[in-house]
Design an enzyme around this catalytic site. Structure first.
Site, mmCIF file in Angstrom:
data_model
loop_
_atom_site.group_PDB
_atom_site.id
_atom_site.type_symbol
_atom_site.label_atom_id
_atom_site.label_comp_id
_atom_site.label_asym_id
_atom_site.label_seq_id
_atom_site.Cartn_x
_atom_site.Cartn_y
_atom_site.Cartn_z
ATOM 1 N N THR A 21 0.838 -1.206 0.000
ATOM 2 C CA THR A 21 0.000 0.000 0.000
ATOM 3 C C THR A 21 0.872 1.255 0.000
ATOM 4 O OG1 THR A 21 -1.556 -1.230 1.391
ATOM 5 C CG2 THR A 21 -1.944 1.116 1.193
ATOM 6 N N ARG A 25 8.153 -2.380 2.321
ATOM 7 C CA ARG A 25 8.274 -2.401 3.775
ATOM 8 C C ARG A 25 8.614 -3.802 4.224
ATOM 9 N NH1 ARG A 25 3.348 0.605 6.795
ATOM 10 N NH2 ARG A 25 3.804 2.313 5.401
ATOM 11 N N SER A 116 6.521 3.943 8.205
ATOM 12 C CA SER A 116 5.397 4.664 8.793
ATOM 13 C C SER A 116 5.243 4.378 10.284
ATOM 14 C CB SER A 116 4.125 4.344 8.023
ATOM 15 O OG SER A 116 3.079 5.168 8.458
ATOM 16 N N HIS A 117 4.095 3.810 10.646
ATOM 17 C CA HIS A 117 3.757 3.595 12.052
ATOM 18 C C HIS A 117 4.237 2.229 12.553
ATOM 19 C CE1 HIS A 117 0.848 2.322 9.173
ATOM 20 N NE2 HIS A 117 0.578 1.312 9.966
ATOM 21 N N LYS A 129 10.099 4.439 0.151
ATOM 22 C CA LYS A 129 9.006 4.854 -0.723
ATOM 23 C C LYS A 129 9.571 5.842 -1.739
ATOM 24 C CE LYS A 129 6.592 6.777 2.882
ATOM 25 N NZ LYS A 129 5.456 7.348 3.618
ATOM 26 N N ASP A 280 2.415 10.005 13.657
ATOM 27 C CA ASP A 280 3.043 8.671 13.585
ATOM 28 C C ASP A 280 4.527 8.744 13.222
ATOM 29 O OD1 ASP A 280 2.760 9.406 10.925
ATOM 30 O OD2 ASP A 280 2.545 7.324 10.266
ATOM 31 N N ASP A 282 6.392 8.619 10.527
ATOM 32 C CA ASP A 282 6.900 9.497 9.473
ATOM 33 C C ASP A 282 6.110 10.798 9.342
ATOM 34 O OD1 ASP A 282 4.709 8.041 8.561
ATOM 35 O OD2 ASP A 282 5.321 8.215 6.475
ATOM 36 N N ASP A 284 2.825 11.523 8.830
ATOM 37 C CA ASP A 284 1.690 11.784 7.944
ATOM 38 C C ASP A 284 0.340 11.490 8.594
ATOM 39 O OD1 ASP A 284 2.041 9.059 7.870
ATOM 40 O OD2 ASP A 284 2.162 8.894 5.686
ATOM 41 N N ARG A 285 0.337 10.750 9.710
ATOM 42 C CA ARG A 285 -0.945 10.465 10.357
ATOM 43 C C ARG A 285 -1.230 11.450 11.491
ATOM 44 N NH1 ARG A 285 -2.040 3.999 10.715
ATOM 45 N NH2 ARG A 285 -1.669 3.614 8.510
ATOM 46 N N THR A 347 -8.295 2.272 -0.751
ATOM 47 C CA THR A 347 -7.393 2.572 0.359
ATOM 48 C C THR A 347 -5.989 2.891 -0.164
ATOM 49 O OG1 THR A 347 -8.635 1.195 1.863
ATOM 50 C CG2 THR A 347 -6.324 1.547 2.402
ATOM 51 N N GLU A 367 -9.852 6.762 6.985
ATOM 52 C CA GLU A 367 -10.213 6.431 8.362
ATOM 53 C C GLU A 367 -8.993 6.055 9.194
ATOM 54 O OE1 GLU A 367 -9.511 3.141 9.216
ATOM 55 O OE2 GLU A 367 -8.893 2.906 7.113
ATOM 56 N N LYS A 379 -0.700 12.658 2.993
ATOM 57 C CA LYS A 379 -1.443 13.065 4.172
ATOM 58 C C LYS A 379 -0.451 13.764 5.096
ATOM 59 C CE LYS A 379 -1.156 8.331 5.889
ATOM 60 N NZ LYS A 379 -1.589 7.177 5.094
ATOM 61 N N ARG A 499 -8.860 -6.377 8.157
ATOM 62 C CA ARG A 499 -9.487 -5.175 8.693
ATOM 63 C C ARG A 499 -10.985 -5.244 8.411
ATOM 64 N NH1 ARG A 499 -4.885 -2.664 9.856
ATOM 65 N NH2 ARG A 499 -3.339 -2.106 8.285
#
Ligand code: G1P
Ligand code: ZN
Length: 546
Positions: A21, A25, A116-117, A129, A280, A282, A284-285, A347, A367, A379, A499
């Site tokens: 996504t 990673r 990321s997270h 990325k 988070d 990096d 972005d959240r 997503t 979300e 984001k 999910r």
């Protein structure tokens, strides 16, 4: 430059370098294998010829292996004829900051080192990325080209000289390539000052209002310190866990109710703070909290859209709004009221790129604690926090009041997500296949007050370039407007993560203050029954509820 300083190193392909996504990673140990990082980076240079003689932005979230990877990538950039690299001091740049720098300096692309997270450290995850010249995540066609290249690679090019010390700001040379090591925060903070009313926010913070920001020992620490403390006058203690650490202090840098529980606790009780937020790994959240309340990211997108006229950077009008498919439909209602377009995308942030570039939308969100606008092509965690702070400063209302008023006006989309992590991949795939096989027989089935109206396997046709993305999640819609969505994560690194996204709509203000868990219980049970989650996975409860 003499070719002798550039080495052509023989290598053999790895077969697992297809991006998920959000980039490639893997556990750190995978990246530490000889040539693993190098192969992937060479595939980028081979398939993006515009980088030859061009400008590349480079930085990461500071996690374990970040500095080593930066050194390798700088030497490979020099080996592949890149003209200039701008790199954040100490190798640090948040994801939205990279996006901004690409756009500001008209770079041909950017490389972001982050998972990321996901937890970091020697036993954690690492990731890489690539963002294209518009500042956004590489679309699937680009990452697919990387993957194809990695399957046939037989050598990579690397400069034999040493990369400069990335701790020092300044200009350096490596062969014919120029390297500029810059303050990672300054440009980004300047953009925030252009968008938001810093005077109003400074006044609010000086008025007895209590704010806490949790950087979770990740990248936003230096950004938050500068913006909240230096520019907005907040006491330094209001920024928690502000020093980026290679292992994020052993934590899980994901701003949600589970992983940022300590911050959530600060909003509770008599002395609960007025506003708390976190970002988070990096940057972005974002998570937005008020005194005794939590704003779901779906509601946050809707409220941001509804209040845009209050914010200097958006005062002159907005285009449409887009949300990822599993995100609640709250933003759609605002768009309809404002008479602007709304879109439902798969997503992943990459699907917003075309809509932003072609001015179909101004705001977009997921979300999964991601919110953003056309100011960058990622984001942006701190942007969302400042947007909320600006709304609070401009309206003089509390977070809870703003939420309640929004629900009264537009109705409330109760929302929750259940994650089942680390389940067997075979079982997860089978569960999804079996759901797909049931699609035709689901409509009409009744579960208490809920009757299924429709069910499908979400597919999306990009309105700009007509690219079709299929199998983006199973959706079940009920006659009363409720929805259940199932999909498998594309970012996990251990087994599979299922999910389950649940949404129900309540237009009646008298019924809008109920507990989300209670309201959603019936749907949770239906989701379990339809997919047979417990029986198949042996799990009695999800690992994470957000
Ligand atoms: C997750 C989120 C998704 C987000 C992505 C990158 O992906 O669900 O919304 O864009 O992380 O931050 P997933 O693991 O679900 O594929
Ligand atoms: Zn992130």
């Amino acid at each position: 430059m003499s070719e002798a300083s550039i080495q052509q190193v023989p290598t053999t392909p790895f077969d697992d370098q297809r991006a998920g996504t959000s980039g490639l990673r893997k556990p750190v140990g995978v990246f530490e294998q000889p040539h693993y990082l190098e192969n992937f980076v060479q595939a980028i240079f081979d398939t993006r010829p515009e980088l030859n003689g061009g400008l590349l932005i480079l930085g990461g979230d500071g996690r374990f292996y970040n500095d080593i990877a930066i050194g390798i990538i700088l030497r490979m950039a020099a080996g592949n004829g890149v003209g200039r690299v701008i790199v954040g001091q100490h190798g640090l740049l948040s994801t939205p900051a990279v996006s901004h720098l690409i756009r500001k300096y008209q770079a041909q692309g950017g490389i972001i080192l982050s998972a990321s997270h996901n937890p970091g450290g020697p036993d954690g995850d690492f990731g890489i990325k690539f963002n294209t010249a518009n500042g956004g995540p590489a679309p699937e066609s680009v990452t697919e080209a990387f993957f194809q290249k990695t399957l046939e690679i037989d050598s990579y090019r690397i400069h034999t000289g040493d990369a400069p010390d990335i701790g020092r700001i300044g200009g350096f040379e490596l062969g014919d390539m120029r390297i500029d090591i810059i303050d990672p925060v300054r440009d980004y903070a300047g953009m925030m000052q252009d968008l938001f009313d810093f005077d109003a926010m400074r006044e609010l913070l000086a008025s007895g209002f209590q704010l806490r920001f949790d950087a979770m020992h990740a990248i936003t620490g230096p950004y938050a310190r500068h913006i909240f403390t230096d520019l907005l006058g907040a006491p330094a203690e209001w920024i928690l866990n502000a020093t980026p650490l290679p292992d994020f202090g052993g934590g899980h840098p994901d701003p949600n109710l589970k992983h940022a529980a300590a911050l959530v606790a600060l909003t509770r009780g008599e002395n609960g703070v007025d506003f708390a937020a976190a970002s988070d790994g990096d940057g972005d959240r974002n998570m937005i909290l008020g005194k005794h309340c939590f704003v779901t990211p779906s509601d946050s997108l809707a409220i941001i859209t509804a209040n845009a006229a209050m914010i200097p950077g958006y005062r002159n009008g907005i285009h449409g709004v887009a949300r990822s498919m599993p995100t609640s439909q709250a933003a759609d209602r605002v768009a309809e009221r404002l008479g602007i377009a709304h879109y439902e995308t798969p997503t992943g942030w990459k699907y917003f790129g075309n809509l932003l570039d072609h001015r179909r939308i101004t705001f977009c969100g997921e979300e999964s604690f991601g919110t953003g606008s056309d100011h960058v092509r990622e984001k942006d965690g701190l942007w969302a926090v400042l947007f909320w702070l600006n709304i609070l400063a401009g309206s003089g209302r509390s977070v809870a009041d703003i939420l309640a008023a929004h629900w009264r006006e537009y109705g409330r989309n109760y929302y929750t997500r259940h994650d089942y992590e680390g389940i067997d991949s075979g079982i997860a795939t089978q569960l999804m296949d079996d759901l797909r096989a049931q699609l035709d027989s689901l409509p009409g089935q009744r579960f208490g007050e809920h009757t299924i109206a429709w069910a499908d396997d979400f597919s999306y046709t990009d309105p700009i370039d007509a690219t079709v993305s299929t199998h983006q999640g199973i959706r079940i819609g009920f006659e009363n407007g409720s929805r259940i969505v199932y999909r498998l994560s594309g970012t996990g690194t251990q087994g599979a993560t299922l999910r389950v996204y649940l949404e129900s709509f309540e237009p009646d203000p008298a019924k809008q203050q109920h507990d989300t868990r209670q309201v959603m219980q019936a749907l949770v049970d239906i989701a379990n029954r339809v997919a047979g989650i417990r029986a198949r996975t042996g799990r009695n409860a999800p690992d994470v509820i957000t």
